[in-house]
Design an enzyme around this catalytic site. Structure first.
Site, PDB file in Angstrom:
ATOM      1  N   ASP A  53     -74.297 -48.612 -13.763  1.00 29.79           N
ATOM      2  CA  ASP A  53     -73.073 -49.320 -13.377  1.00 29.79           C
ATOM      3  C   ASP A  53     -73.067 -49.669 -11.890  1.00 29.79           C
ATOM      4  O   ASP A  53     -73.968 -49.297 -11.140  1.00 29.79           O
ATOM      5  CB  ASP A  53     -71.846 -48.457 -13.682  1.00 29.79           C
ATOM      6  CG  ASP A  53     -71.468 -48.480 -15.151  1.00 29.79           C
ATOM      7  OD1 ASP A  53     -71.880 -49.421 -15.847  1.00 29.79           O
ATOM      8  OD2 ASP A  53     -70.764 -47.557 -15.593  1.00 29.79           O
ATOM      9  N   TYR A 111     -80.339 -37.241 -15.110  1.00 31.09           N
ATOM     10  CA  TYR A 111     -79.404 -37.784 -14.125  1.00 31.09           C
ATOM     11  C   TYR A 111     -79.030 -36.694 -13.129  1.00 31.09           C
ATOM     12  O   TYR A 111     -78.902 -35.523 -13.489  1.00 31.09           O
ATOM     13  CB  TYR A 111     -78.120 -38.274 -14.796  1.00 31.09           C
ATOM     14  CG  TYR A 111     -78.225 -39.613 -15.471  1.00 31.09           C
ATOM     15  CD1 TYR A 111     -78.041 -40.795 -14.756  1.00 31.09           C
ATOM     16  CD2 TYR A 111     -78.502 -39.706 -16.831  1.00 31.09           C
ATOM     17  CE1 TYR A 111     -78.127 -42.034 -15.379  1.00 31.09           C
ATOM     18  CE2 TYR A 111     -78.592 -40.938 -17.470  1.00 31.09           C
ATOM     19  CZ  TYR A 111     -78.406 -42.092 -16.738  1.00 31.09           C
ATOM     20  OH  TYR A 111     -78.497 -43.310 -17.356  1.00 31.09           O
TER      21      TYR A 111
END
Length: 258
Positions: A53, A111
């Site tokens: 994003d 992540y």
């Protein structure tokens, strides 16, 4: 056509995400523009393993693309790296089989999420860590995060309105480290896939637990209820990093499956 796989890293601060979109600067658009120059003005479409994003960073994003002829992979990497903008780095390029697909081939993602808990905040980290100005008890979060490990339906941790039907994912490892010299919390999650905003929602929930505004048992409650309203707020994207992607044919893949 010859297919290439590339590992790339980028500073997401000035991008509106990875995926191409109208009237916005994106990672995909910049790399495709560079590949077009290297391909005699002909368009080249790239595919990404993860669609990060706005503001989200990457150390280990993986892409693939096709070129009409075979190239020396190091010369191709160097050409791409030197002609891409400064906030994109081409780490590695390799030739792969025609049926390789960076998104759909079986893989494991890791992540990282950085949280600045300094008071006052560090202005140098404003684009690279989410600031959390409230006191936290790290041990509470370290205990709660254990409940995320395993195979679960993560409906309660995804963004409302997501179109993905199967929300079952497996998290192989989840941990929190504290880098005292920088007042940084480092959240790390490794799994076989993550839903839209799942990592950011898990971090937002864990911070609320650390602040004492949710019980340690809240993770279990959210997983059982599959209710997004029971989770914490979505942490800002500037602290999120796509750290690593490991594919099934890589030697270390099996280490996470044990």
């Amino acid at each position: 056509m010859t297919r290439y796989k590339a590992q790339i890293s980028y500073d997401g601060s000035a991008f509106s995400g990875f995926q191409r979109q109208p009237n916005c600067r994106t990672v995909q658009e910049e790399i495709e523009r560079t590949l077009k120059r290297l391909n005699s003005g002909n368009d080249v479409i790239i595919h990404g393993a993860g669609r990060t994003d706005v503001g989200v960073h990457a150390y280990g994003q993986v892409i693939h693309f096709d070129l009409p002829q075979a190239r020396d992979v190091e010369k191709l990497r160097f050409g791409l790296d030197t002609q891409c903008p400064d906030d994109i780095d081409i780490v590695k390029v390799e030739q792969v089989s025609d049926d390789f697909h960076c998104r759909y081939d079986k893989h494991i993602k890791t992540y990282e999420f950085l949280v600045d808990i300094g008071r006052p905040k560090n202005p140098m980290m404003r684009n690279y860590a989410t600031h959390y100005p409230y006191p936290v008890i790290i041990e509470l979060m370290q205990e709660a995060i254990k409940d995320l490990v395993g195979t679960h339906d993560f409906t309660g941790f995804t963004a409302s309105g997501t179109s993905v039907e199967n929300k079952v994912r497996t998290i192989f490892d989840a941990k929190i480290q504290f880098e005292a010299s920088k007042n940084l919390l480092i959240f790390t999650f490794t799994g076989n896939g993550f839903l839209y905003k799942q990592v950011r929602n898990m971090v937002g929930t864990l911070l609320k637990i650390g602040n004492g505004r949710m019980p340690i048992s809240q993770i279990k409650t959210i997983l059982q209820a599959k209710n997004r309203d029971l989770a914490g707020p979505t942490a800002a994207g500037n602290g999120l990093y796509l750290k690593e992607i490991i594919y099934e044919d890589e030697e270390c893949f099996s280490n996470f499956r044990k």
